[in-house]
Design a protein around this motif. Structure first.
Motif, PDB file in Angstrom:
ATOM      1  N   GLY A 712     -33.269 -29.039  54.478  1.00  0.00           N
ATOM      2  CA  GLY A 712     -33.160 -28.958  55.929  1.00  0.00           C
ATOM      3  C   GLY A 712     -34.324 -28.322  56.657  1.00  0.00           C
ATOM      4  O   GLY A 712     -34.274 -28.161  57.884  1.00  0.00           O
ATOM      5  N   ALA A 713     -35.380 -27.921  55.932  1.00  0.00           N
ATOM      6  CA  ALA A 713     -36.535 -27.321  56.614  1.00  0.00           C
ATOM      7  C   ALA A 713     -37.223 -28.365  57.493  1.00  0.00           C
ATOM      8  O   ALA A 713     -37.351 -29.533  57.120  1.00  0.00           O
ATOM      9  N   VAL A 714     -37.664 -27.959  58.675  1.00  0.00           N
ATOM     10  CA  VAL A 714     -38.369 -28.863  59.578  1.00  0.00           C
ATOM     11  C   VAL A 714     -39.884 -28.660  59.408  1.00  0.00           C
ATOM     12  O   VAL A 714     -40.353 -27.754  58.720  1.00  0.00           O
ATOM     13  N   LYS A 715     -40.669 -29.505  60.089  1.00  0.00           N
ATOM     14  CA  LYS A 715     -42.117 -29.473  59.932  1.00  0.00           C
ATOM     15  C   LYS A 715     -42.713 -28.134  60.347  1.00  0.00           C
ATOM     16  O   LYS A 715     -43.651 -27.641  59.721  1.00  0.00           O
ATOM     17  N   VAL A 716     -42.154 -27.545  61.413  1.00  0.00           N
ATOM     18  CA  VAL A 716     -42.679 -26.250  61.873  1.00  0.00           C
ATOM     19  C   VAL A 716     -42.526 -25.191  60.791  1.00  0.00           C
ATOM     20  O   VAL A 716     -43.405 -24.335  60.607  1.00  0.00           O
ATOM     21  N   ASP A 717     -41.408 -25.235  60.043  1.00  0.00           N
ATOM     22  CA  ASP A 717     -41.197 -24.260  58.973  1.00  0.00           C
ATOM     23  C   ASP A 717     -42.245 -24.418  57.880  1.00  0.00           C
ATOM     24  O   ASP A 717     -42.748 -23.425  57.335  1.00  0.00           O
ATOM     25  N   THR A 790     -46.535 -31.988  55.706  1.00  0.00           N
ATOM     26  CA  THR A 790     -45.301 -32.262  56.447  1.00  0.00           C
ATOM     27  C   THR A 790     -45.007 -33.749  56.526  1.00  0.00           C
ATOM     28  O   THR A 790     -43.868 -34.134  56.823  1.00  0.00           O
ATOM     29  N   ARG A 791     -46.044 -34.573  56.301  1.00  0.00           N
ATOM     30  CA  ARG A 791     -45.828 -36.021  56.355  1.00  0.00           C
ATOM     31  C   ARG A 791     -45.350 -36.592  55.020  1.00  0.00           C
ATOM     32  O   ARG A 791     -45.123 -37.788  54.900  1.00  0.00           O
ATOM     33  N   ALA A 792     -45.225 -35.714  54.010  1.00  0.00           N
ATOM     34  CA  ALA A 792     -44.807 -36.200  52.689  1.00  0.00           C
ATOM     35  C   ALA A 792     -43.322 -36.561  52.694  1.00  0.00           C
ATOM     36  O   ALA A 792     -42.501 -35.916  53.358  1.00  0.00           O
ATOM     37  N   ASN A 793     -42.965 -37.600  51.921  1.00  0.00           N
ATOM     38  CA  ASN A 793     -41.570 -38.010  51.761  1.00  0.00           C
ATOM     39  C   ASN A 793     -40.887 -37.047  50.791  1.00  0.00           C
ATOM     40  O   ASN A 793     -41.342 -36.871  49.671  1.00  0.00           O
TER      41      ASN A 793
END
Length: 801
Positions: A712-717, A790-793
């Motif tokens: 559940g971590a978002v890109k900002v994290d 952050t763009r990694a799947n």
């Protein structure tokens, strides 16, 4: 026993050959990484060697065109003369006889005079012995010939001249019929017999015309010569000094109470006693170069660590098969040195280009060659070997720390566990930040000092005051009165004055003391002999009392008046009025005025106590200063015409005080720009290193990031986590860098205490500015791989490793 030694040698060379072949295969296998390492080292090594080439050419090498090893320069120090270093004509002629160690001995003196009769221009002329060009290493002229021996035989025997290629093109438009042409130099007609080759080293002082030294009576009263020579085979400069010193002692017997001390140097600037303070320049620049090289090495170490993590399994297999750690150390060290060697070869090419680039940036054209010599290549070889060892130290240590069981199972990468701890990569990042901050802070201090020099000004008028050296071949009183009248008649001329020294070249006098002080208890004070109108011409305010007046020169007491600066008054009579006070300097003088303090002795610093004395109007030479309104070029030409018409055989080109100040500060400007260039290079290397390490660390944590995003971590994290991890070593490096920069600034201030300019090494804005620049640059460098992560799947990330 011999066969055993021979066997060990064969084995050693065989192992070395195997190591080199393995290293080449490894470099080919990791071509992209190897290329990055080689180019980083090539830049660091090439920049180092290139700047060292300039230092070597400017300071450590004789500025001659051929065979500097046999060249020498003689400096004489006479006990009965104030100006030292130059040699009298009778002494030079005595040195020419009875010498075995010296093959040739040349001499020259220079003077400013005019070229042409209509709209004459000021040129610098050298009176040279007829072997001057051969001693300087110039074998043949571009056209024509050099002087014949009989043209230097007796006084007035050589009315000929050799001109420089530069003057030939600028003033004679490359006239192919220049040879045999009669030109007027000063008031003397001379026949052009030759043109020197372009960029002749003899133009080091911007000399454009050479005349046989037997013609000196046509231009000046007495020559004082720079003496240079060539050694005979098998003799040293010490032999030449010993031989010439014996002749000097014999010459001393001809003069009462005279003692001569000779110094024989290799002709380099650093060997000149009055220029040895320039050694601080070498220390400063070499310190900056060392930092750049260390940053390159730490950058390379960080890159190689990425491969060290991947090679732990390979190293573990080799150890398990019986390979000794010493053998592995040698193998890995060979690979690191091979990378450095390839970088050094490319760096040699870079080193040849760097001087050309720097010369273009700081806009100066040296008369001497900037080609690297054996010393430069020895320096490059040494730093290449050191760089190879330093760059490979951390990766080799990491590779040999292999845990056999863990490494053979392929577990845990280099940073997979305990990412937040200070590990090898963290230390390398911190080191890069610290060294970059030190170098960039030095550049910022220099640039701010350069701005302060010109923004603050010296405290008197410089843009509308022309200054020049003048000399009168006749009575000084009549010459000056006539010159004053003719100069004041020129439209735009406001006032005219004379001085012994122009601003920016003050001399000290001995034992200035107040009335009642005993002899020897005074202090050295900057003193200048000036004429009336001096303070008016330069715009120096008289804060109390009065300036010198014309009636003072007619008074029987003219030599008893003095004007002192505010600093002088504060030091000698604190809290008292200086007007009417009496000093001894060493004559008894009465203070009639106090002038505003200025900044002319050291750029950026208030002058110390200054004493102004009234100059005798009968002086035959000195500095002429003219204040004007309007176009400087037109006034300069009119002044030159007047001086030529009045028969002043010796005078320099009229220049504004601003031009003189700019030229005097140009050396510092060049140093400041060079340090800034090195600082920018260091920042580029450091930011590149931060990017490389962050990209590597981010890549090693792909699986961790995948798990976090799956939970559940978002890109900002993810971005915050990546930046927080890199922020620790960067913050530590900046803190350490600030401490080092303060220490370096203290050392630099000590080195430069006698320099002609002042650096504010405790400027908080410099340290804050460079720290902010490094922080912002590092954040940008870390953001790029963080955004990529952050763009990694998450599904693909969980399959990594």
């Amino acid at each position: 026993m011999e066969s055993l030694v021979q066997l060990l040698k064969v084995r050693l060379f065989d192992d070395l050959g195997n190591d080199i072949r393995f290293a080449l295969r490894s470099l080919k296998k990791h071509a992209l990484l190897s290329t990055a390492v080689v180019m980083t080292l090539a830049f660091g090594l090439g920049l180092n060697a290139g700047v060292f080439t300039m230092i070597n050419a400017a300071l450590f090498r004789a500025h001659v065109d051929k065979d500097p090893d046999t060249f020498f320069r003689v400096r004489a120090y006479y006990s009965d003369r104030f100006v030292q270093g130059l040699i009298s004509l009778p002494d030079y002629q005595a040195y020419l006889a009875g010498r075995r160690s010296v093959r040739e001995l040349a001499a020259w003196d220079d003077v400013w005079t005019t070229l042409g009769t209509r709209a004459p221009i000021a040129v610098r002329v050298a009176f040279a012995s007829c072997n001057y060009f051969s001693v300087r290493g110039l074998e043949r002229p571009e056209s024509g010939r050099f002087f014949f021996a009989n043209e230097c035989s007796v006084s007035g025997s050589g009315p000929v001249t050799v001109v420089s290629d530069e003057l030939w093109h600028s003033q004679f438009e490359g006239d192919p019929h220049i040879l045999g042409k009669v030109i007027t130099v000063g008031h003397t007609a001379l026949t052009v017999v030759g043109v020197t080759a372009p960029h002749f080293s003899g133009r080091e002082m911007r000399i454009d015309i050479w005349i046989p030294y037997t013609m000196w009576l046509q231009f000046k009263s007495e020559p004082w010569l720079t003496v240079e020579g060539r050694l005979n085979p098998g003799y040293s400069r010490a032999d030449a000094r010993a031989e010439l010193s014996v002749i000097a002692q014999q010459q001393d017997l001809l003069y009462a109470r005279r003692k001569t001390t000779l110094i024989v140097t290799n002709g380099s600037l650093i060997a000149e006693p009055h220029l040895r303070m320039a050694i601080w320049i070498v220390f400063s620049i070499m310190g900056a170069l060392t930092l750049v090289l260390l940053i390159s090495c730490t950058n390379v170490s960080a890159l190689l660590l990425s491969r060290a993590a991947a090679r732990k399994r390979e190293i573990a297999i080799r150890i398990s098969l019986g390979a000794g750690r010493i053998r592995l150390l040698r193998m890995l060290l060979t690979e690191s040195i091979l990378l450095a060697t390839i970088g050094g070869v490319i760096g040699a090419y870079v080193a040849r280009k760097i001087p050309t680039i720097i010369v273009g940036l700081i806009q100066f054209a040296p008369a001497y060659s900037l080609k690297p010599d054996w010393l430069v290549f020895a320096y490059l070889g040494g730093i290449t070997l050191i760089a190879g060892c330093l760059a490979g130290l951390a990766p080799i240590a990491e590779s040999l720390k292999a845990d056999l069981v863990t490494s053979l199972k392929g577990r845990a990468g280099l940073l997979a566990s305990s990412v937040g701890n200070w590990r090898t990569l963290d230390f390398l990042i911190a080191s890069q930040m610290a060294m970059s901050l030190v170098l960039l802070a030095a550049a910022a201090v220099c640039v701010r000092a350069q701005y302060a020099i010109f923004a603050g000004g010296p405290g008197f008028e410089i843009e509308h005051v022309l200054a020049m050296r003048v000399g009168s071949p006749t009575d000084g009183w009549a010459f000056r009165r006539n010159l004053d009248q003719r100069l004041r008649a020129i439209p735009g001329v406001v006032s005219v004055c004379y001085a012994q020294f122009m601003p920016f070249e003050r001399e000290d006098t001995e034992g200035v003391r107040t009335l009642g002080q005993t002899t020897g208890t005074g202090r050295l004070v900057s003193t200048n002999f000036v004429s009336p109108k001096f303070f008016e011409t330069l715009g120096i305010t008289i804060v109390r009392g009065r300036a010198f007046e014309e009636r003072d020169t007619d008074s029987d007491h003219a030599g008893l008046f003095a004007v002192v600066s505010e600093a002088f008054a504060r030091e000698f009579w604190p809290g008292e009025d200086a007007i009417g006070k009496v000093i001894e300097a060493p004559d008894r003088l009465r203070v009639v005025g106090v002038s505003r303090d200025s900044r002319s002795a050291r750029y950026g610093e208030q002058d110390g106590p200054q004493l102004f004395r009234l100059q005798s109007p009968k002086e035959s030479s000195g500095t002429l200063m003219v204040r004007f309104d309007g176009n400087a070029g037109q006034i300069e030409r009119r002044i030159a015409d007047v001086l030529y018409d009045m028969g002043s055989g010796e005078y320099s080109a009229p220049e504004t005080l601003k031009s003189i100040m700019d030229r005097a500060a140009s050396g510092f400007s060049a140093i400041a720009e060079m340090v800034l260039f090195l600082g920018v290079a260091a920042v580029g290397l450091a930011v590149g290193g931060v990017y490389g390490v962050t990209a590597f660390a981010t890549g090693r944590r792909t699986k961790e990031f995948g798990i976090r995003m799956a939970l559940g971590a978002v890109k900002v994290d993810i971005i915050h986590l990546a930046l927080r991890t890199g922020a620790k070593p960067i913050a530590g490096g900046l803190l350490a860098g600030l401490c080092l920069a303060l220490g370096a600034s203290y050392t630099l201030a000590k080195l430069m205490k006698n320099a002609p300019f002042v650096l504010d090494t405790h400027d908080p804005f410099a340290y804050f500015g460079v720290s902010l620049l490094l922080i912002l640059s590092s954040i940008v460098a870390m953001l790029i791989p963080a955004l990529r992560a952050t763009r990694a799947n998450p599904v693909h990330a969980l399959r990594e490793e």
